[in-house]
Scaffold this motif. Structure first.
Motif, PDB file in Angstrom:
ATOM      1  N   LEU A  32      11.553  56.090  49.924  1.00 36.93           N
ATOM      2  CA  LEU A  32      11.697  56.236  50.892  1.00 36.93           C
ATOM      3  C   LEU A  32      11.310  55.694  52.172  1.00 36.93           C
ATOM      4  CD1 LEU A  32      14.902  57.338  51.846  1.00 36.93           C
ATOM      5  CD2 LEU A  32      13.737  58.909  52.556  1.00 36.93           C
ATOM      6  N   GLY A  33       9.999  55.847  52.481  1.00 37.48           N
ATOM      7  CA  GLY A  33       8.346  55.520  52.941  1.00 37.48           C
ATOM      8  C   GLY A  33       8.432  54.189  52.955  1.00 37.48           C
ATOM      9  N   ASN A  34       8.152  53.998  51.474  1.00 41.74           N
ATOM     10  CA  ASN A  34       8.160  52.545  51.143  1.00 41.74           C
ATOM     11  C   ASN A  34       9.144  51.077  51.730  1.00 41.74           C
ATOM     12  OD1 ASN A  34       8.641  50.367  49.014  1.00 41.74           O
ATOM     13  ND2 ASN A  34       6.251  50.117  49.393  1.00 41.74           N
ATOM     14  N   ILE A  35      10.860  51.738  51.418  1.00 38.26           N
ATOM     15  CA  ILE A  35      11.348  50.838  51.569  1.00 38.26           C
ATOM     16  C   ILE A  35      11.873  50.279  52.880  1.00 38.26           C
ATOM     17  CG2 ILE A  35      14.022  50.650  51.351  1.00 38.26           C
ATOM     18  CD1 ILE A  35      14.186  52.463  48.965  1.00 38.26           C
ATOM     19  N   LEU A  36      11.342  51.107  53.876  1.00 37.64           N
ATOM     20  CA  LEU A  36      11.899  51.284  55.252  1.00 37.64           C
ATOM     21  C   LEU A  36      10.244  50.228  56.031  1.00 37.64           C
ATOM     22  CD1 LEU A  36      12.591  55.384  56.520  1.00 37.64           C
ATOM     23  CD2 LEU A  36      14.523  53.270  56.478  1.00 37.64           C
ATOM     24  N   ASN A  37       9.036  50.812  55.310  1.00 35.34           N
ATOM     25  CA  ASN A  37       8.459  49.440  55.673  1.00 35.34           C
ATOM     26  C   ASN A  37       8.502  48.549  55.477  1.00 35.34           C
ATOM     27  OD1 ASN A  37       6.377  51.591  57.393  1.00 35.34           O
ATOM     28  ND2 ASN A  37       5.866  51.856  55.042  1.00 35.34           N
ATOM     29  N   ILE A  38       9.193  48.198  53.924  1.00 36.50           N
ATOM     30  CA  ILE A  38       8.824  46.934  53.725  1.00 36.50           C
ATOM     31  C   ILE A  38      10.835  46.503  53.988  1.00 36.50           C
ATOM     32  CG2 ILE A  38       7.224  46.749  51.260  1.00 36.50           C
ATOM     33  CD1 ILE A  38      10.140  47.091  50.208  1.00 36.50           C
ATOM     34  N   LEU A  39      11.432  47.246  54.790  1.00 44.66           N
ATOM     35  CA  LEU A  39      12.623  46.618  55.193  1.00 44.66           C
ATOM     36  C   LEU A  39      12.531  45.840  56.762  1.00 44.66           C
ATOM     37  CD1 LEU A  39      15.638  48.282  54.018  1.00 44.66           C
ATOM     38  CD2 LEU A  39      14.625  46.027  53.750  1.00 44.66           C
ATOM     39  N   MET A  52      10.609  60.495  48.350  1.00 47.02           N
ATOM     40  CA  MET A  52      10.136  60.448  49.642  1.00 47.02           C
ATOM     41  C   MET A  52       8.714  59.288  49.550  1.00 47.02           C
ATOM     42  SD  MET A  52      10.667  63.482  50.825  1.00 47.02           S
ATOM     43  CE  MET A  52       9.390  63.942  52.530  1.00 47.02           C
ATOM     44  N   THR A  53       8.087  59.032  48.104  1.00 44.80           N
ATOM     45  CA  THR A  53       7.597  57.810  48.468  1.00 44.80           C
ATOM     46  C   THR A  53       7.902  56.324  49.132  1.00 44.80           C
ATOM     47  OG1 THR A  53       5.881  58.946  47.653  1.00 44.80           O
ATOM     48  CG2 THR A  53       5.450  56.896  47.853  1.00 44.80           C
ATOM     49  N   LEU A  61      17.998  54.849  44.770  1.00 47.72           N
ATOM     50  CA  LEU A  61      17.120  54.447  45.874  1.00 47.72           C
ATOM     51  C   LEU A  61      16.334  53.258  45.185  1.00 47.72           C
ATOM     52  CD1 LEU A  61      14.893  56.824  46.981  1.00 47.72           C
ATOM     53  CD2 LEU A  61      16.067  55.542  48.286  1.00 47.72           C
ATOM     54  N   ILE A  70      18.688  60.904  55.768  1.00 43.69           N
ATOM     55  CA  ILE A  70      19.316  60.346  54.058  1.00 43.69           C
ATOM     56  C   ILE A  70      18.452  61.896  53.984  1.00 43.69           C
ATOM     57  CG2 ILE A  70      17.413  59.962  52.435  1.00 43.69           C
ATOM     58  CD1 ILE A  70      17.446  56.896  54.300  1.00 43.69           C
ATOM     59  N   ALA A  76      15.848  57.135  59.736  1.00 46.05           N
ATOM     60  CA  ALA A  76      16.993  57.492  58.673  1.00 46.05           C
ATOM     61  C   ALA A  76      16.471  57.975  57.857  1.00 46.05           C
ATOM     62  CB  ALA A  76      16.822  55.772  58.301  1.00 46.05           C
TER      63      ALA A  76
END
Lengths: 338, 321
Positions: free
Chosen positions: B284-291, B281-282, B29, B305, B301
């Motif tokens: 994952l949430g972070n990536i979706l936010n910054i993307l 989990m954190t 990740l 995942i 998503a």
């Protein structure tokens, strides 16, 4: 390893979805997209994004203040230029606003205000005032229906602690309390249904199990009143003005407006979430590009002390129901612009 | 030289170690995130992640302990809320000192967990039901205590719990420290071995004379303690306590545990695994936010995942319950 590859592909696809445009980005942080009201707000924000050529990214905090803080942190780290925030809680989101302040990113609160940190302005309606109008409309219809006194009223409240719930409760109280003292109305039940339709149904059904002698129901949002409507119909009672139970909603979501049209609701309050979202992004854009500021003489929103840009409200009743869509989806000029 | 056969054998062995998978997923990740977003590996973002992961990781450790003992705890989100609100109300409304209100909050959490455990082992109610009942009760009491309103604005000394030591968030240090200590206890003490034995085969453990009941009560109490600690830390982070805090967090805690290799069948898994699960989990949430992935697609998503991760993990399990 094949599975690892699948994970990789999933990510690349997400990446593709996200990339694309390189316009200035305005983050719109919504408390929950489970509520159609906020979906409309997000639509307004996106419409403004298209109009003004900025990229609008909508975040859904799922009514979790901790998640909203994370989203703001992440978005700031990814370089957004302005924040329109519809806070989950008026207080718990202050650290997010303060972080944006520290990074020099302007913050605009929409629909609900934050009670700390620096906001350029608060764009929304006065919930207290709107709730007062709703309660007054209900009273007007009860009088027109010539019901015997005292009128027996049920109140369905929103999520305990949510600022919208507290302010609307205040608005209802402002109108009802003098009448209760004067003996003109009697509150049969004053319960929370968490702004939720299924809860509204359940709570109303429970109330109906205790008494069927009810003149009117007023709810702090449409989801709850529509749930209550179904419960009343299921109990075999008559709804509508002038002979049935008179129902008053709040928010004017599509289902509720249809119910006003069919006479099942006597009215609802249109708050124009579309205009709130639209103005939020428009103000952010103009702030960044045209150096827009809230015009001199802008009033203060007393509960929070923010500069207050009020969006229009309308009491939707059978008389004006056909014009409502046009009124609430056509943003007038943002104050301070031509 | 290593032959392909040997290499395969080595990978197989590595796979059997249940911490391998979460660590591998984490590394993957991290790499992907660095690759797809220029913002991921900035110091701001890494600091964000480090403080964001603490709450979830602490809840996951407590949850993992209960799951390893063969139970489940659905009350952690509500216990987080009640402990957080007790902490806040004492500080704000009764002007109690920081340390005393902190101890009171942790005590409330321990008591809730202890009650969960004692009812489960003495009255023999399934932990699923008992902790669900606890969740409802604790949530209700939280609303009663606060009158439904958020309590906010704490003194700076308390808020320093959400501050930094040099560049490192205090939240991160607390979560990581707790993970290491509790892992050491589980790995190297008699209690730890008894916990695994209880979850692995309760009947056999009873027959060889282990005090299974006591082990379970300790696991639930620890979970309550973790939830309370998370509640206090969340207060410091948000500078507010609100009665609806932590709704649905139990599911995240369970997901983190399972992602980290804790088996639902009990007796298998580790605290470090659960901790890694929470980090995954954190991030994952972070990536979706910054993307800047649109809100609705984020659910999709995340779901996909999670499922993929679970599928990969399931290889080591003989059967699923």
């Amino acid at each position: 390893m094949r599975k690892a590859l699948l994970v990789l592909i999933a990510f690349v696809v997400c990446g593709m979805l996200a990339m694309g445009q390189q316009k200035p980005v305005i983050g719109v942080f919504i408390s929950t997209l489970k509520n159609p009201y906020f979906v409309t707000l997000a639509e307004g924000a996106k419409a403004a994004g298209e109009k003004f050529g900025v990229q609008v990214v909508v975040y859904d905090a799922q009514d979790d203040a901790a998640l909203q803080l994370r989203q703001v942190e992440d978005a700031l780290a990814s370089g957004i230029k302005a924040i329109c925030i519809n806070p989950v809680h008026a207080e718990a989101v202050i650290p997010a606003v303060e972080l944006a302040n520290k990074m020099g990113v302007p913050v605009f609160s929409v629909d609900r205000d934050v009670v700390g940190g620096v906001r350029v302005c608060y764009i929304g309606t006065s919930n207290v005032l709107a709730a007062e109008q709703g309660a007054a409309t209900l009273i007007r219809y009860l009088a027109l229906a010539k019901r015997p006194l005292p009128w027996r009223i049920v109140i369905l409240e929103g999520i305990p602690g949510a600022s919208a719930a507290i302010e609307r409760e205040q608005g209802f109280k402002n109108v009802f309390d003098p009448l209760i003292k004067g003996g003109a109305i009697k509150i049969v039940a004053d319960l929370t249904a968490h702004f939720d339709r299924a809860e509204g149904y359940r709570v109303m059904a429970d109330i109906l199990a205790t008494t069927k002698d009810i003149d009117a129901v007023i709810a702090a949002n449409d989801e709850m009143i529509l749930g209550a409507l179904e419960a009343i119909k299921a109990a075999g009672l008559k709804v509508g003005f002038p002979n049935g139970i008179i129902l008053m909603g709040f928010d004017a979501i599509d289902d509720a407006v249809n119910a006003v049209r069919s006479g099942e609701l006597v009215g609802t309050i249109a708050q124009a979430p579309f205009i709130q979202g639209y103005w939020g992004v428009e103000a952010a854009y103009r702030y960044l590009v045209e150096n827009w500021r809230p015009p001199a003489g802008t009033s203060i929103y007393p509960p929070t002390g923010a500069l207050f840009i009020p969006t229009p409200i309308a009491v939707v009743t059978a008389e004006n129901v056909e014009q409502v869509a046009a009124i609430t989806r056509t943003p007038p000029a943002l104050p301070g612009t031509k | 030289m290593v032959t392909t056969g040997e290499l395969r054998e080595r990978i197989r062995k590595l796979n059997r170690n249940r911490v391998f998978f979460p660590v591998f997923t984490f590394a993957l990740l991290f790499l992907i995130a660095t690759f797809v977003s220029p913002y991921f590996l900035t110091s701001t973002n890494i600091k964000n992640i480090a403080s964001q992961l603490a709450i979830g990781a602490i809840l996951a450790m407590g949850e993992a302990s209960v799951i390893i003992s063969g139970g489940i705890d659905l009350s952690v989100g509500s216990v987080l809320a009640i402990a957080g609100c007790v902490n806040a109300v004492l500080m704000k409304w009764y002007a109690t000192s920081i340390s005393l209100s902190l101890i009171a909050a942790l005590f409330v959490g321990c008591f809730a967990g202890f009650l969960n455990g004692i009812v489960v082992v003495k009255v023999r109610i399934p932990s699923f039901i008992m902790t669900l009942a606890m969740a409802a009760t604790a949530r209700g009491l939280t609303l009663v205590i606060t009158g439904g309103k958020p309590v906010s604005g704490f003194v700076a000394a308390f808020r320093s719990l959400a501050g930094y030591v040099g560049p490192i968030p205090v939240l991160f240090l607390i979560a990581t420290g707790l993970a290491i200590i509790w892992q050491l206890i589980l790995s190297y003490t008699r209690f730890g071995r008894h916990l695994y034995a209880t979850g692995g085969n309760e009947l056999a453990s009873r027959l060889v004379g282990l005090n299974v009941d006591r082990v379970k009560v300790v696991a639930f109490t620890f979970s309550g303690l973790c939830a309370a600690l998370a509640g206090v830390l969340l207060n410091a982070r948000l500078n507010a306590a609100y009665p609806t805090a932590g709704e649905g967090y139990e599911l995240d805690a369970i997901a983190a545990s399972v992602l980290g290799g804790v088996s639902f069948s009990g007796g298998v898994g580790s605290i470090i695994g659960a901790y890694m699960g929470a980090i995954i989990m954190t991030i994952l949430g972070n990536i979706l936010n910054i993307l800047k992935v649109a809100a609705f697609y984020q659910y999709v998503a995340k779901g996909i995942i999670l499922a993929l991760a679970a599928i990969s993990l399931s290889r080591g399990v003989k059967f699923a319950k």
